[in-house]
Enzyme design. Structure first.
Site, short mmCIF file in Angstrom:
data_model
loop_
_atom_site.label_atom_id
_atom_site.label_comp_id
_atom_site.label_asym_id
_atom_site.label_seq_id
_atom_site.Cartn_x
_atom_site.Cartn_y
_atom_site.Cartn_z
N THR A 89 47.05 83.54 61.32
CA THR A 89 46.46 83.73 62.64
C THR A 89 45.73 82.45 63.06
O THR A 89 44.89 81.94 62.31
CB THR A 89 45.47 84.91 62.63
OG1 THR A 89 46.16 86.09 62.24
CG2 THR A 89 44.85 85.11 64.01
N GLY A 134 43.01 68.09 59.79
CA GLY A 134 43.83 66.93 59.48
C GLY A 134 44.45 66.97 58.11
O GLY A 134 45.59 66.53 57.92
N THR A 135 43.72 67.50 57.13
CA THR A 135 44.27 67.56 55.76
C THR A 135 45.54 68.41 55.72
O THR A 135 46.55 68.00 55.14
CB THR A 135 43.22 68.14 54.80
OG1 THR A 135 42.12 67.22 54.72
CG2 THR A 135 43.81 68.32 53.40
N ASN A 190 39.39 55.29 57.90
CA ASN A 190 38.17 56.08 58.07
C ASN A 190 36.92 55.38 57.54
O ASN A 190 35.81 55.65 57.99
CB ASN A 190 38.32 57.43 57.38
CG ASN A 190 38.72 57.30 55.92
OD1 ASN A 190 39.74 56.70 55.60
ND2 ASN A 190 37.93 57.86 55.02
N CYS A 199 34.97 63.31 52.14
CA CYS A 199 35.81 64.33 51.49
C CYS A 199 35.80 64.17 49.97
O CYS A 199 36.81 64.39 49.31
CB CYS A 199 37.23 64.24 52.03
SG CYS A 199 37.33 64.40 53.82
N GLN A 211 41.40 59.59 62.65
CA GLN A 211 40.29 58.78 63.14
C GLN A 211 40.60 58.10 64.47
O GLN A 211 39.68 57.81 65.23
CB GLN A 211 39.90 57.73 62.10
CG GLN A 211 39.33 58.28 60.81
CD GLN A 211 37.98 58.96 61.00
OE1 GLN A 211 37.32 58.82 62.02
NE2 GLN A 211 37.57 59.72 60.00
N SER A 214 42.68 65.94 64.07
CA SER A 214 41.69 66.95 63.66
C SER A 214 40.61 67.03 64.73
O SER A 214 40.01 66.01 65.09
CB SER A 214 41.07 66.56 62.31
OG SER A 214 40.19 67.55 61.84
N HIS A 223 37.48 68.11 65.02
CA HIS A 223 36.08 67.76 64.87
C HIS A 223 35.85 66.26 64.77
O HIS A 223 34.71 65.79 64.79
CB HIS A 223 35.47 68.47 63.66
CG HIS A 223 35.87 67.93 62.33
ND1 HIS A 223 35.04 67.10 61.59
CD2 HIS A 223 36.99 68.08 61.58
CE1 HIS A 223 35.64 66.78 60.46
NE2 HIS A 223 36.82 67.35 60.42
#
Length: 362
Positions: free
Chosen positions: A222, A69-70, A138, A306, A166, A184, A186
């Protein structure tokens, strides 16, 4: 054994994601290679792209894979913010705040939702702008009024990027009226290391990372194939999650916390994520609460994960006007696989902690 109640930091991986991860890890080829193993890896990559696009109602080529996400948020600011005013909400994640350090800040109301009147006034000054707003906060779970924000941006003819990290997998979400959105893997039960920037319209965007022309020249490097296919599998499974049940457990936690003198950030006025609550225990630091709950066997947090493991005052709660209480809140975010026993155990542990620490305050 610790009960894990910090899903907004990272969800436990779903079984479908783990299975997809192992299958993809056995694919030897690089998706950019033209030989047989490379083509097999490419097929897996493009199938994941189609699956993710399908969930959000966009074509596969509107999905740009990133490391998370970042990076997806940074890519959006880089691609759409150059030469434009950038406006961000006061409670945005540091991923946006750091990507746009000179952005103009749109205030939020006391319950944590974006102030639409302030945004309208700021947009009336200049129509060439990019607005960045998160779908769901979040730390508090507060949902911003996206339909109204989208209509306002449309009427002012400005671009809108949504940090959906989120919200994706937990709330219905599509790109109607949105320029781009970040997700994101995860955060909804995938594996760390994969995310995506979702685009309403296809075409080239200026890359943030240059390399060998991967992702149609929009993101070099990659691709992390195992994490990407795990993300697609987790996202599909998340569409069938019983969030109403989880929301009812969140509400039970809220009720029990109030009974022992705690407050809920946002005062339950604004709609929230079904799994998230921010509990304020006045006069008791978040760090003290975290340590007590950890010793009792419950993993929660003080907000964003974070911040290099530091427990600091929440800029989100400060922006909501909570003053010293911004350093006295813990976030409980229930994972997709939470059990009733874990919720009951947490309520008992929180009640005991609040009673003990409350005596010290007195």
């Amino acid at each position: 054994m610790t009960a894990y109640l910090d899903a907004n930091a990272t969800e436990p991986p779903r079984e479908s994601a783990l299975a997809a991860l192992l299958d993809a890890a056995r694919l030897t080829g690089n998706p950019a290679s033209v030989h047989g193993p490379g083509r097999a890896a490419r097929r897996a990559l493009e199938e994941a792209r189609r699956d993710i696009g399908g969930v959000f109602g966009i074509d596969a080529d509107h999905v740009v894979f990133t490391s998370g996400g970042t990076e997806a948020n940074a890519l959006a600011v880089h691609a759409f913010g150059q030469g434009r005013r950038i406006l961000i909400g006061a409670t945005e994640h540091d991923a946006i705040r750091s990507a746009a350090p000179h952005a103009e800040i749109v205030p939020v109301r006391a319950e944590g939702q974006l102030c639409l009147k302030a945004l309208e006034q700021m947009l009336s000054e200049d129509s060439d702008a990019l607005v960045c707003i998160m779908a769901a906060n979040n730390e508090t779970g507060i949902l911003h009024p996206l339909p109204e924000i989208k209509e306002l941006c449309r009427s002012c003819n400005v671009l809108l990027h949504v940090d959906a990290v989120q919200g994706a997998g937990r709330l219905p979400f599509d790109l109607d009226g949105i320029t781009s959105a970040a997700i994101s893997g995860h955060k909804f039960g995938g594996i760390k290391g994969a995310g995506a920037l979702l685009l309403r319209e296809s075409g080239h965007i200026e890359p943030l990372l240059r390399g060998g022309g991967q992702e149609r020249g929009r993101r070099g490097g990659t691709p992390a194939l195992p994490a990407i296919v795990a993300m697609a599998a987790a996202l599909k499974e998340a569409q069938h999650q019983n969030w109403e049940s989880i929301a009812s457990w969140r509400d039970r936690i809220d009720q029990a916390a109030r009974q022992v003198g705690a407050r809920i950030a946002g005062q339950s006025i604004a709609p929230r994520l079904p799994n998230t609550t921010s509990l304020i225990l006045d006069g008791v630091s978040a760090q003290t609460q975290l340590m007590a709950l950890d010793l009792a066997g419950y993993a929660v947090s003080a907000g964003s994960a974070c911040s290099s493991g530091k427990v600091t005052q929440s800029h989100v709660l400060a922006a909501m006007g909570l003053g010293e209480a911004a350093g006295q809140a813990v976030r409980v975010s229930l994972p997709w696989n939470v059990t009733a026993a874990e919720v009951d155990g947490f309520i008992a542990a929180y009640t005991t902690m609040a009673a003990r620490l409350g005596k010290r305050r007195a």
